[in-house]
Design an enzyme around this catalytic site. Structure first.
Site, PDB file in Angstrom:
ATOM      1  N   HIS A  29       0.804  -1.223   0.000  1.00  0.00           N
ATOM      2  CA  HIS A  29       0.000   0.000   0.000  1.00  0.00           C
ATOM      3  C   HIS A  29       0.838   1.274   0.000  1.00  0.00           C
ATOM      4  CE1 HIS A  29      -2.984  -3.002   1.240  1.00  0.00           C
ATOM      5  NE2 HIS A  29      -3.827  -2.223   0.595  1.00  0.00           N
ATOM      6  N   HIS A  36      -2.605  -6.527  -5.651  1.00  0.00           N
ATOM      7  CA  HIS A  36      -2.705  -7.665  -4.740  1.00  0.00           C
ATOM      8  C   HIS A  36      -4.166  -8.070  -4.558  1.00  0.00           C
ATOM      9  CE1 HIS A  36      -3.055  -4.043  -2.248  1.00  0.00           C
ATOM     10  NE2 HIS A  36      -3.816  -4.765  -1.453  1.00  0.00           N
ATOM     11  N   CYS A  71     -13.798  -5.294   4.560  1.00  0.00           N
ATOM     12  CA  CYS A  71     -12.818  -5.524   3.502  1.00  0.00           C
ATOM     13  C   CYS A  71     -11.590  -6.165   4.130  1.00  0.00           C
ATOM     14  CB  CYS A  71     -12.363  -4.211   2.868  1.00  0.00           C
ATOM     15  SG  CYS A  71     -13.628  -3.302   2.012  1.00  0.00           S
ATOM     16  N   HIS A  73      -7.738  -8.724   3.146  1.00  0.00           N
ATOM     17  CA  HIS A  73      -6.821  -9.409   2.240  1.00  0.00           C
ATOM     18  C   HIS A  73      -6.625 -10.846   2.708  1.00  0.00           C
ATOM     19  CE1 HIS A  73      -5.595  -5.129   2.537  1.00  0.00           C
ATOM     20  NE2 HIS A  73      -5.589  -5.220   1.223  1.00  0.00           N
ATOM     21  N   GLU A 118      -4.183   2.108  -2.742  1.00  0.00           N
ATOM     22  CA  GLU A 118      -4.863   0.827  -2.941  1.00  0.00           C
ATOM     23  C   GLU A 118      -4.704   0.454  -4.412  1.00  0.00           C
ATOM     24  OE1 GLU A 118      -6.751  -0.994  -0.776  1.00  0.00           O
ATOM     25  OE2 GLU A 118      -7.255   0.379   0.840  1.00  0.00           O
ATOM     26  N   GLU A 120      -5.851  -2.944  -6.067  1.00  0.00           N
ATOM     27  CA  GLU A 120      -6.410  -4.217  -5.623  1.00  0.00           C
ATOM     28  C   GLU A 120      -7.183  -4.955  -6.708  1.00  0.00           C
ATOM     29  OE1 GLU A 120      -6.400  -3.561  -0.903  1.00  0.00           O
ATOM     30  OE2 GLU A 120      -8.382  -3.475  -1.814  1.00  0.00           O
TER      31      GLU A 120
END
Length: 183
Positions: A29, A36, A71, A73, A118, A120
């Site tokens: 980030h 990612h 949210c 990962h 971000e 993503e």
């Protein structure tokens, strides 16, 4: 807790979502950012509403903005739905719910407040719960929760985009009411 999460590993991916490596949350980030794997959970009730959370002030990316239910990962190799249900527990203090992937949203957003980025490959997941579903939000993660009609969320994003997380419009675009009649 936030500092600890920054040391977690994320899975770096190519534009097609294939794994190509790993990095810490912190490294992924930092500008210019690294693509990612991530997930965004939408929780919907039977009345055409979705749960929004206002992100806690201590968040390293887009604090105090309204976003979807949660949210996060997955760690490298972790199933996205397993990671999402773990985050639902951590952020909202709720048990696992059945989640279905309704699309992928790839985006890049820079946070003007924190300087974080971000980038993503975001798996959008949908779960159905009642508006009275028990939750115990973690104040280090969540400043506020509210149920909002889907059309009101979309109108709010259009009228005041800086009040919302930059990914929310793309995540909401994956929510096709014709495909999800339970809403």
């Amino acid at each position: 807790m936030t500092a600890d999460r920054e040391a977690h590993l994320v899975e770096l991916v190519d534009g097609g979502g294939d794994a190509v490596g790993q990095a810490t949350v912190d490294a992924a980030h930092r500008a210019p950012g690294m693509l990612h794997r991530a997930f965004s959970v939408l929780l919907a009730d039977g009345e055409g509403q979705v749960l929004l959370q206002r992100r806690a002030a201590v968040k390293t990316r887009f604090p105090l903005r309204w976003g979807n239910a949660c949210c996060g990962h997955p760690t490298p190799g972790q199933a996205v739905t397993d990671a999402a249900n773990a985050r639902l527990g951590e952020e909202l203090g709720m048990g696992p719910v059945p989640l279905a992937e309704i699309g992928v949203y790839v985006y890049r957003a820079e946070d003007p407040v924190t300087g974080r980025v971000e980038v993503e490959y975001d798996h959008v997941l949908l779960g159905h719960i009642g508006a009275d579903h028990p939750m115990r939000p973690d104040p280090a993660e969540v400043a506020e929760l509210r149920w909002v009609a889907i059309n009101e969320v979309r109108a709010g994003i259009g009228a005041e985009p800086d009040q919302y997380a930059p990914w929310l419009a793309g995540v909401m675009a994956k929510l096709n009411l014709d495909s999800h009649r339970a809403l």
